[in-house]
Design a protein around this motif. Structure first.
Motif, PDB file in Angstrom:
ATOM      1  N   LEU A  17       0.818  -1.216   0.000  1.00  0.00           N
ATOM      2  CA  LEU A  17       0.000   0.000   0.000  1.00  0.00           C
ATOM      3  C   LEU A  17       0.855   1.271   0.000  1.00  0.00           C
ATOM      4  CD1 LEU A  17      -2.873   1.136  -0.046  1.00  0.00           C
ATOM      5  CD2 LEU A  17      -2.817   1.126   2.456  1.00  0.00           C
ATOM      6  N   PRO A  18       1.925   1.349   0.798  1.00  0.00           N
ATOM      7  CA  PRO A  18       2.755   2.561   0.733  1.00  0.00           C
ATOM      8  C   PRO A  18       3.348   2.807  -0.658  1.00  0.00           C
ATOM      9  CG  PRO A  18       3.255   1.327   2.717  1.00  0.00           C
ATOM     10  CD  PRO A  18       2.361   0.455   1.879  1.00  0.00           C
ATOM     11  N   ILE A  19       3.764   1.742  -1.325  1.00  0.00           N
ATOM     12  CA  ILE A  19       4.329   1.898  -2.671  1.00  0.00           C
ATOM     13  C   ILE A  19       3.259   2.419  -3.621  1.00  0.00           C
ATOM     14  CG2 ILE A  19       5.352   0.681  -4.641  1.00  0.00           C
ATOM     15  CD1 ILE A  19       6.490  -1.359  -2.563  1.00  0.00           C
ATOM     16  N   ALA A  20       2.075   1.834  -3.537  1.00  0.00           N
ATOM     17  CA  ALA A  20       0.988   2.235  -4.436  1.00  0.00           C
ATOM     18  C   ALA A  20       0.562   3.683  -4.203  1.00  0.00           C
ATOM     19  CB  ALA A  20      -0.208   1.297  -4.271  1.00  0.00           C
ATOM     20  N   LEU A  21       0.375   4.071  -2.948  1.00  0.00           N
ATOM     21  CA  LEU A  21      -0.102   5.423  -2.676  1.00  0.00           C
ATOM     22  C   LEU A  21       0.968   6.475  -2.938  1.00  0.00           C
ATOM     23  CD1 LEU A  21      -2.377   4.938   0.472  1.00  0.00           C
ATOM     24  CD2 LEU A  21      -3.015   5.006  -1.953  1.00  0.00           C
ATOM     25  N   GLU A  22       2.220   6.142  -2.704  1.00  0.00           N
ATOM     26  CA  GLU A  22       3.291   7.107  -2.978  1.00  0.00           C
ATOM     27  C   GLU A  22       3.441   7.358  -4.480  1.00  0.00           C
ATOM     28  OE1 GLU A  22       7.923   8.054  -1.769  1.00  0.00           O
ATOM     29  OE2 GLU A  22       7.177   6.022  -1.506  1.00  0.00           O
ATOM     30  N   ASN A  23       3.078   6.378  -5.289  1.00  0.00           N
ATOM     31  CA  ASN A  23       3.267   6.476  -6.738  1.00  0.00           C
ATOM     32  C   ASN A  23       1.945   6.417  -7.496  1.00  0.00           C
ATOM     33  OD1 ASN A  23       6.355   6.266  -6.937  1.00  0.00           O
ATOM     34  ND2 ASN A  23       5.786   4.595  -5.557  1.00  0.00           N
ATOM     35  N   TRP A  24       0.882   6.877  -6.878  1.00  0.00           N
ATOM     36  CA  TRP A  24      -0.463   6.718  -7.429  1.00  0.00           C
ATOM     37  C   TRP A  24      -0.583   7.163  -8.883  1.00  0.00           C
ATOM     38  CZ3 TRP A  24      -4.277   3.810  -6.001  1.00  0.00           C
ATOM     39  CH2 TRP A  24      -5.530   3.993  -6.582  1.00  0.00           C
ATOM     40  N   GLN A  25      -0.059   8.310  -9.210  1.00  0.00           N
ATOM     41  CA  GLN A  25      -0.192   8.840 -10.574  1.00  0.00           C
ATOM     42  C   GLN A  25       0.595   8.021 -11.599  1.00  0.00           C
ATOM     43  OE1 GLN A  25      -2.451  11.110 -11.244  1.00  0.00           O
ATOM     44  NE2 GLN A  25      -2.884  11.220  -9.049  1.00  0.00           N
ATOM     45  N   LYS A  26       1.572   7.251 -11.154  1.00  0.00           N
ATOM     46  CA  LYS A  26       2.410   6.450 -12.054  1.00  0.00           C
ATOM     47  C   LYS A  26       1.883   5.023 -12.224  1.00  0.00           C
ATOM     48  CE  LYS A  26       6.329   8.859 -10.063  1.00  0.00           C
ATOM     49  NZ  LYS A  26       7.486   8.686  -9.190  1.00  0.00           N
ATOM     50  N   LEU A  27       0.953   4.615 -11.364  1.00  0.00           N
ATOM     51  CA  LEU A  27       0.464   3.234 -11.400  1.00  0.00           C
ATOM     52  C   LEU A  27      -0.305   2.941 -12.676  1.00  0.00           C
ATOM     53  CD1 LEU A  27      -1.050   2.577  -7.842  1.00  0.00           C
ATOM     54  CD2 LEU A  27       1.219   1.995  -8.666  1.00  0.00           C
ATOM     55  N   SER A  28      -0.203   1.708 -13.124  1.00  0.00           N
ATOM     56  CA  SER A  28      -1.051   1.258 -14.224  1.00  0.00           C
ATOM     57  C   SER A  28      -2.499   1.252 -13.740  1.00  0.00           C
ATOM     58  CB  SER A  28      -0.640  -0.144 -14.667  1.00  0.00           C
ATOM     59  OG  SER A  28      -0.910  -1.071 -13.618  1.00  0.00           O
ATOM     60  N   ASN A  29      -3.426   1.269 -14.673  1.00  0.00           N
ATOM     61  CA  ASN A  29      -4.850   1.221 -14.306  1.00  0.00           C
ATOM     62  C   ASN A  29      -5.162  -0.038 -13.508  1.00  0.00           C
ATOM     63  OD1 ASN A  29      -5.353   3.652 -15.567  1.00  0.00           O
ATOM     64  ND2 ASN A  29      -5.982   2.706 -17.491  1.00  0.00           N
ATOM     65  N   THR A  30      -4.545  -1.147 -13.879  1.00  0.00           N
ATOM     66  CA  THR A  30      -4.760  -2.409 -13.163  1.00  0.00           C
ATOM     67  C   THR A  30      -4.293  -2.297 -11.719  1.00  0.00           C
ATOM     68  OG1 THR A  30      -4.496  -3.644 -15.215  1.00  0.00           O
ATOM     69  CG2 THR A  30      -4.263  -4.884 -13.171  1.00  0.00           C
ATOM     70  N   ASN A  31      -3.141  -1.692 -11.507  1.00  0.00           N
ATOM     71  CA  ASN A  31      -2.634  -1.537 -10.142  1.00  0.00           C
ATOM     72  C   ASN A  31      -3.499  -0.588  -9.324  1.00  0.00           C
ATOM     73  OD1 ASN A  31      -0.583  -3.391 -10.228  1.00  0.00           O
ATOM     74  ND2 ASN A  31       0.982  -1.914 -10.808  1.00  0.00           N
ATOM     75  N   GLN A  32      -4.020   0.457  -9.945  1.00  0.00           N
ATOM     76  CA  GLN A  32      -4.943   1.343  -9.225  1.00  0.00           C
ATOM     77  C   GLN A  32      -6.206   0.575  -8.835  1.00  0.00           C
ATOM     78  OE1 GLN A  32      -5.707   5.013 -11.327  1.00  0.00           O
ATOM     79  NE2 GLN A  32      -3.669   5.821 -10.869  1.00  0.00           N
TER      80      GLN A  32
END
Length: 192
Positions: A119-134
């Motif tokens: 979760l920290p990785i995902a939220l820190e990089n939210w704008q860079k995540l693929s749609n699937t990861n979001q």
């Protein structure tokens, strides 16, 4: 349990104990080379040895332990969560991390360890995540909000750290959660 305790409390004086435990895991790997958990455990000890600047530490070796665990047990979420977290901490965000995050989220988005590591990785990089990861992160958050209050508060704390509280709003399942999100957002500082 020894590695968990050391991950929480290890200091520079623990180098002998870390080396001893790492060597024991190496022996276990030699005796049982197909046990994926031993490789992940070796990777975790190796991370601690690296934090203590021990001789013989090489980041690529740590990554190899996690890769071997995944090779031996490709559907197990814990190996993927540890690998993704480690590689992100070592090298930062990249397309490769996005791919590894995708695999780790697919395998364990509802697991506590994955929630803590990913979760920290995902939220820190939210704008860079693929749609699937979001989408998978949203599923993770749905689970965290509906499971235990502790998991909801963990998500709220992580989101506040990375100025991502707005992402949580749609996940609130009761007025208490909605209010806590609103209060936390009101106290947030240094966010755009």
């Amino acid at each position: 349990m020894a590695v968990v305790d050391l991950e929480r409390t290890a200091n520079a004086n623990d180098h002998e104990e870390l080396s001893l435990l790492f060597n024991r895991v190496q022996t276990a790997i030699n005796l049982f080379p197909s046990n994926a958990n031993f490789y992940t455990l070796a990777g975790r000890y190796h991370i601690l040895l690296g934090q203590k600047k021990q001789t013989g530490f090489a980041p690529t070796r740590t990554a190899q332990f996690f890769a071997k665990a995944i090779e031996l047990e490709p559907t197990a979420f814990q190996h993927k969560a540890w690998q993704t977290d480690y590689l992100y901490q070592q090298y930062g965000w990249s397309k490769d991390i996005d791919i590894k995050l995708n695999r780790a989220l697919e395998a364990g988005k509802y697991e506590k360890l994955s929630q803590q590591k990913l979760l920290p990785i995902a939220l820190e990089n939210w704008q860079k995540l693929s749609n699937t990861n979001q989408l998978n992160t949203h599923k993770m958050l749905d689970n965290m909000f509906s499971t235990y209050i502790h998991f909801f508060r963990q998500a709220l704390q992580v989101a506040a750290k990375f100025c991502a509280i707005d992402i949580l709003v749609t996940h609130a399942i009761n007025p208490q959660q909605t209010n806590e999100i609103k209060v936390k957002k009101g106290k947030q500082r240094n966010c755009p």
